[in-house]
Design a protein around this motif. Structure first.
Motif, short mmCIF file in Angstrom:
data_model
loop_
_atom_site.label_atom_id
_atom_site.label_comp_id
_atom_site.label_asym_id
_atom_site.label_seq_id
_atom_site.Cartn_x
_atom_site.Cartn_y
_atom_site.Cartn_z
N SER A 141 0.84 -1.19 0.00
CA SER A 141 0.00 0.00 0.00
C SER A 141 0.89 1.25 0.00
O SER A 141 1.70 1.44 0.91
N CYS A 143 1.42 5.13 0.41
CA CYS A 143 0.78 6.19 1.19
C CYS A 143 1.49 7.52 0.95
O CYS A 143 2.67 7.67 1.26
N LEU A 165 -5.75 11.88 -4.51
CA LEU A 165 -6.17 10.54 -4.09
C LEU A 165 -7.29 10.00 -4.96
O LEU A 165 -7.36 8.79 -5.23
N ASN A 170 -5.31 3.52 -6.19
CA ASN A 170 -4.61 2.63 -5.26
C ASN A 170 -3.64 3.39 -4.34
O ASN A 170 -2.78 2.78 -3.71
N ASN A 172 -2.99 5.78 -1.02
CA ASN A 172 -3.55 6.06 0.30
C ASN A 172 -2.86 7.28 0.91
O ASN A 172 -2.03 7.91 0.26
N LYS A 193 -11.20 8.06 5.01
CA LYS A 193 -11.26 6.74 4.38
C LYS A 193 -9.95 6.37 3.66
O LYS A 193 -9.71 5.21 3.34
N TYR A 194 -9.10 7.37 3.40
CA TYR A 194 -7.83 7.13 2.73
C TYR A 194 -6.67 6.92 3.70
O TYR A 194 -5.60 6.49 3.30
N LYS A 196 -4.16 5.46 6.03
CA LYS A 196 -3.65 4.13 6.39
C LYS A 196 -2.46 4.21 7.34
O LYS A 196 -2.01 3.19 7.87
#
Length: 269
Positions: A141, A143, A165, A170, A172, A193-194, A196
């Motif tokens: 992931s 970020c 975003l 894909n 974060n 919600k994004y 991480k």
């Protein structure tokens, strides 16, 4: 239970076996690993050394921060852009090797202290596209960290980060509260919600002070993030030892870290 970690850079002058022992002794289970720690950086092409570091770090839950010192994905200099991309792809591979699920990257900036032009954005988005594709292939992931609020920086505004975003499905967010400052509540409300990964520290004129001495109170957005929006990731402390007027001993750094962990836990009770 709140998950609290700390950037490896706070203990930049120590080898990783000593850093991990410090974390274990005070009960920390999480670390954001910055490969630009001097000891690692000088030996990073030595596979035996890297595998030994992997074994040491396996005692903790690790996230990785891509190299960023001296780099800029939006640079007008194609050589700087090329090496920035190369280092980020390497960090994604390193993350996979270390069993980390997240890699944090920095947004771009205009090299001069002027408002970014279309050219800087084109360079940055091309970088993001290539990094996103490589992270997806490696099941990592990616970020993007929100930038400090400076005229030449990209992605320090909530609206700009939201647009980025949305354009990269894909991608974060690593939310840095000290960078967001007074906009941290809006970052959490709009972009929860994004999120991480989280960097937490205080602001006292400059960024990355102990949060216990912060002039900005982050308790509401932090509580909202954890309890209203159900964030279950790590809060990684980013502390800068250069804010102190003397060189800190290992025991002084440990005391600061212990106090910060206790302060955050009470803030989030």
């Amino acid at each position: 239970m709140v998950k609290i970690g700390c950037s490896s850079l706070f203990f930049w002058e120590y080898e990783f076996d000593e850093i991990v022992d410090i974390y274990n002794d005070i009960g920390l289970k999480y670390m954001e690993f910055v490969p630009e720690n001097p000891a690692f950086w000088k030996k990073r092409n030595d596979l035996d050394y890297v595998l030994n570091v992997k074994k040491i770090l396996s005692k903790l839950n690790i996230t990785v921060h891509s190299p960023y010192i001296e780099l800029n994905p939006s640079s007008n200099n194609e050589n700087i852009r090329e090496i920035t991309l190369k280092e980020t792809l390497w960090a994604i591979e390193l993350s996979k090797l270390l069993n980390s699920k997240f890699v944090t990257i920095h947004a771009g900036k205009r090299p001069t202290k002027r408002v970014p032009t279309l050219e800087e954005y084109v360079n940055f988005y091309e970088y993001l596209k290539k990094c996103e594709e490589y992270a997806l292939i490696n099941d990592i992931s990616l970020c993007l960290e929100n930038s400090t609020k400076k005229v030449n920086h990209i992605c320090y505004l909530v609206c700009e980060m939201e647009k980025t975003l949305e354009n990269f499905k894909n991608l974060n967010l690593t939310l840095d509260f000290a960078h967001a400052r007074g906009d941290s509540t809006d970052f959490v409300k709009v972009l929860y919600k994004y999120i991480k990964n989280v960097h937490i520290s205080g602001v006292n004129g400059k960024d990355h002070y102990p949060i216990s001495s912060s002039k900005i109170d982050f308790s509401k957005p932090l509580n909202d993030l954890l309890y209203k929006y159900k964030y279950n990731g790590v809060l990684n402390l980013e502390l800068n030892d250069l804010i102190y007027k003397k060189t800190l001993s290992k025991f002084e750094k440990i005391e600061i870290l212990v106090n910060e962990v206790s302060y955050i836990e009470k803030m989030l009770e």
